[in-house]
Design an enzyme around this catalytic site. Structure first.
Site, PDB file in Angstrom:
ATOM      1  N   LYS A  15     112.063 -41.701  91.386  1.00 60.84           N
ATOM      2  CA  LYS A  15     111.530 -43.088  91.855  1.00 60.84           C
ATOM      3  C   LYS A  15     110.425 -43.014  91.882  1.00 60.84           C
ATOM      4  O   LYS A  15     109.593 -42.888  91.028  1.00 60.84           O
ATOM      5  CB  LYS A  15     111.945 -43.076  93.065  1.00 60.84           C
ATOM      6  CG  LYS A  15     111.763 -43.683  94.254  1.00 60.84           C
ATOM      7  CD  LYS A  15     111.152 -44.340  95.443  1.00 60.84           C
ATOM      8  CE  LYS A  15     111.546 -45.180  95.904  1.00 60.84           C
ATOM      9  NZ  LYS A  15     111.225 -45.170  97.924  1.00 60.84           N
ATOM     10  N   SER A  42     114.774 -47.041 100.773  1.00 55.79           N
ATOM     11  CA  SER A  42     113.706 -47.765  99.190  1.00 55.79           C
ATOM     12  C   SER A  42     115.062 -47.290  97.970  1.00 55.79           C
ATOM     13  O   SER A  42     114.194 -47.101  96.897  1.00 55.79           O
ATOM     14  CB  SER A  42     113.036 -47.621  99.392  1.00 55.79           C
ATOM     15  OG  SER A  42     111.794 -47.138  99.834  1.00 55.79           O
ATOM     16  N   SER A  95     113.717 -43.705 103.852  1.00 49.84           N
ATOM     17  CA  SER A  95     114.098 -43.985 102.213  1.00 49.84           C
ATOM     18  C   SER A  95     114.550 -43.008 101.221  1.00 49.84           C
ATOM     19  O   SER A  95     115.120 -42.806 100.256  1.00 49.84           O
ATOM     20  CB  SER A  95     112.654 -44.999 101.815  1.00 49.84           C
ATOM     21  OG  SER A  95     112.320 -46.611 101.947  1.00 49.84           O
TER      22      SER A  95
END
Ligand SMILES: *[C@@H]1O[C@H](CO)[C@@H](O)[C@H](O)[C@H]1NC(C)=O
Ligand SMILES: *[C@@H]1O[C@H](CO)[C@@H](O)[C@H](O)[C@H]1NC(C)=O
Ligand SMILES: *[C@@H]1O[C@H](CO)[C@@H](O)[C@H](O)[C@H]1NC(C)=O
Ligand SMILES: *[C@@H]1O[C@H](CO)[C@@H](O)[C@H](O)[C@H]1NC(C)=O
Ligand SMILES: *[C@@H]1O[C@H](CO)[C@@H](O)[C@H](O)[C@H]1NC(C)=O
Ligand SMILES: *[C@@H]1O[C@H](CO)[C@@H](O)[C@H](O)[C@H]1NC(C)=O
Ligand SMILES: *[C@@H]1O[C@H](CO)[C@@H](O)[C@H](O)[C@H]1NC(C)=O
Length: 560
Positions: free
Chosen positions: A106, A181, A205
């Protein structure tokens, strides 16, 4: 292990197309590949590390436009693969648990050799000069960082849209978000753009993208893994962890990430008990049993109003509960009114902790490149460098003027009162476990299907309980909604298995038993079943340009 067998039962020969007419067949199938199946190919000489890495790069190059999940690729990935091939050839030393495993991070994990932007245009030129300890641990274990995945900008919502990367599209339903997210990681792993990937979790997330992409993830107990070098939001709530297509890979990656151990720069890591330090989550995975387990089903974490968005979730959970009972587990209803995700969210600490942490992140001497020095600067000038999401607006404007020492979110309690409330909530949760003699709590990650693109927020999620109490959660796929025109396989549905602190190993064992005994749930997204010809990449790693043109009109840029 179903996912490994698949590769062995259907050995597809992949064409390695060179620039000349000559072509070479390789016997490695990246689709649904696991750490074990990849290592099998490498260690039996079926494929080289360069071929493994090239097969994933080829998929990204050919298929990323379906999902827009990739922000950047690592220009050094093939050089490292070549070094690993030399080591394989020389049988040089022991190979780490992630040796030559293509991994996506990420884009809020600091990487010294690839940009780290949080998907935010204002950080487009920000350049960490030091790897986050988590990044370093993965590299040391042999992982090949393939690149960085899109995320909801700065990890502040669950829609996975960012000013730098645009909107990531759910690989199962082109009209929906991929959760967030960590939605770029979720979509990438679902589409076999890598073997697995990393996420972070401040409220939901690591779990929402697992749920929306038919994947497994672990939100570890707070303190298990150092958060140093991760773009921060909340000291109380942030954790980091793995997302993968099978429980085995989550366990292996978690073991590597937790091997950082104590980190003086993140004092929460001092909380790890001695029996947990250095624990091998993969080795103990098959030691669990569903028989005799006591699971508490949180009734307050459902939306019982029938609709096409909620009924598939409720049906999948009912079927799963019946299967668990059939396998010998006891499922008890937890009806305590305490378990109301909306009410619990009043204790959220992000607004108070964000600015101080972000200022510290931006002011580290090791952060090079052009970047703002404070959160206020990031949101101030020049305009047009960040998205304004309706649900994020109040949160960011409050964070800009609040800190742990004061607050301007007038309707809400002081930071000290919040901390008091959190201790109380944590104790109440512990009491539920003790009174009901529970091994774990279960509930759907989201009360409804993951929301459509353009929605104001990722509504209906239940992640807040673990986030506020620092509890571990393993997320597992439990079903799909009925197929529609935009979702030919249906929309994935996921369940959280929440435990008391430091029971991450037990939760993984439960998830493993579910994976092995209750039938395979995960499906590959339709378009991701495509066999992609493997390029030779003689000229090096290709570049991928994110599609910023697909940002929904509902999210204006830079008008805060
Ligand atoms: C992605 O690109 C391929 C090849 O150019 C094309 O066939 C496909 O329609 C594109 N998909 C989307 C969603 O744009
Ligand atoms: C073998 O490993 C050592 C240390 O890990 C390294 O210095 C050396 O270059 C390696 N040799 C080959 C052929 O990769
Ligand atoms: C732990 O670290 C946080 C954030 O850096 C800091 O606010 C807190 O005072 C530290 N606590 C202790 C006991 O060191
Ligand atoms: C429950 O689901 C219904 C139907 O989708 C929806 O209209 C309603 O807003 C949801 N309730 C809550 C509290 O989210
Ligand atoms: C949950 O809490 C919210 C906010 O406090 C409240 O409006 C709602 O009625 C509660 N739901 C239930 C089922 O009690
Ligand atoms: C809160 O404290 C910070 C300094 O820690 C200060 O910059 C800010 O203006 C204060 N906010 C309010 C509303 O007093
Ligand atoms: C502590 O939690 C209990 C159980 O949810 C609740 O009834 C009580 O009001 C809480 N007390 C405080 C001070 O937050």
């Amino acid at each position: 292990m179903v996912s490994n067998l698949r590769t062995f039962l259907y050995p597809v020969l992949f064409l390695l197309s060179l620039h000349t007419a000559s072509a070479q067949a390789i016997a490695f199938d990246p689709r649904e590949a696991t750490i074990a199946s990849t290592h099998h190919s490498l260690y039996t000489g079926l494929a080289t590390c360069r071929e493994v890495v090239s097969s994933f790069l080829s998929r990204i190059e050919a298929l990323n436009n379906h999902t827009n999940a990739i922000l950047s690729l690592n220009p050094h990935a093939l050089d490292l693969a070549d070094q690993y091939d030399a080591r394989l050839k020389a049988n040089n030393g022991s190979f780490g648990p992630l040796f030559c495993i293509p991994t996506l991070l990420k884009d809020n994990y600091d990487t010294a050799d690839i940009p780290t932007t949080g998907g935010n245009l204002a950080l487009a030129h920000s350049r960490p000069s030091v790897d986050a300890p988590a990044t370093a641990a993965l590299k040391k274990a042999g992982a090949i960082i393939l690149g960085k995945a899109n995320l909801h900008e700065l990890a502040l919502e669950g829609l996975s849209v960012s000013s730098l990367g645009g909107q990531t599209i759910d690989p199962y339903d082109s009209s929906r978000t991929p959760g967030g997210s960590s939605g770029g990681t979720g979509a990438s792993v679902a589409a076999s753009f890598a073997v697995w990937g990393t996420g972070t979790d401040t409220v939901n997330s690591l779990r929402s993208p697992a749920s929306a992409n038919s994947l497994f993830s672990c939100r570890p107990t707070r303190g298990l893994i150092s958060r140093t070098g991760i773009i921060p939001i909340s000291y109380t709530q942030d954790v980091i962890g793995p997302i993968a297509r099978c429980v085995e890979d989550v366990a292996t990656a978690l073991t590597v990430m937790a091997s950082i151990g104590f980190d003086a720069a993140d004092n929460a890591t001092a909380l790890v008990p001695s029996g947990i330090r250095g624990f091998d989550y993969a080795a103990s995975l098959s030691q669990g049993s569903l028989k005799g387990l006591r699971l508490g089903l949180i009734e307050g974490f459902f939306n019982r109003t029938a609709s096409s968005e909620t009924t598939p979730v409720n049906d999948a959970m009912a079927q799963l509960t019946a299967k668990l009972r059939g396998a010998g587990a006891t499922v008890v209803s937890i009806t305590d009114s305490l378990y109301n995700a909306t009410a619990i969210a009043a204790l959220d600490t992000q607004r108070y902790e964000y600015r101080e942490l972000m200022d510290a992140y931006l002011q580290r001497p090791s952060l090079k490149g052009q970047h703002p020095d404070t959160l206020n600067e990031l949101y101030a000038t020049p305009p047009g460098e960040f998205l304004v999401i309706p649900s994020q607006y109040e949160y960011v404007t409050t964070a800009l003027v609040s800190s742990t020492g004061n607050q301007t979110w007038e309707a809400k309690p002081s930071y000290d009162a919040l901390q008091h409330g959190l201790r109380n909530l944590t104790l109440a949760l512990q009491e539920t476990f003790t009174k009901q003699k529970l091994d774990a709590l279960i509930y759907p990650e989201q009360k409804n299907l993951v929301v459509p693109i353009g929605s104001p927020s990722q509504s209906g999620r239940n992640g807040i309980l673990a986030a506020l109490t620092g509890s571990p959660v393993v997320t597992v796929p439990v079903g799909f909604s009925p197929a529609t025109a935009t979702a030919p396989e249906g929309v994935p549905i996921g369940m959280e298995i929440l435990g008391l602190p430091w029971t991450d190993g037990l939760l993984l064992q439960i998830a493993h038993e579910m994976q092995e005994k209750l039938g395979r749930v995960r499906k590959t997204p339709g378009w991701a079943k495509e066999v992609v010809g493997v390029k030779a990449y003689a000229g090096g790693v290709p570049t991928v340009t994110p599609n910023r043109g697909n940002i929904p009109p509902a999210y204006p840029i830079g008008v805060l």
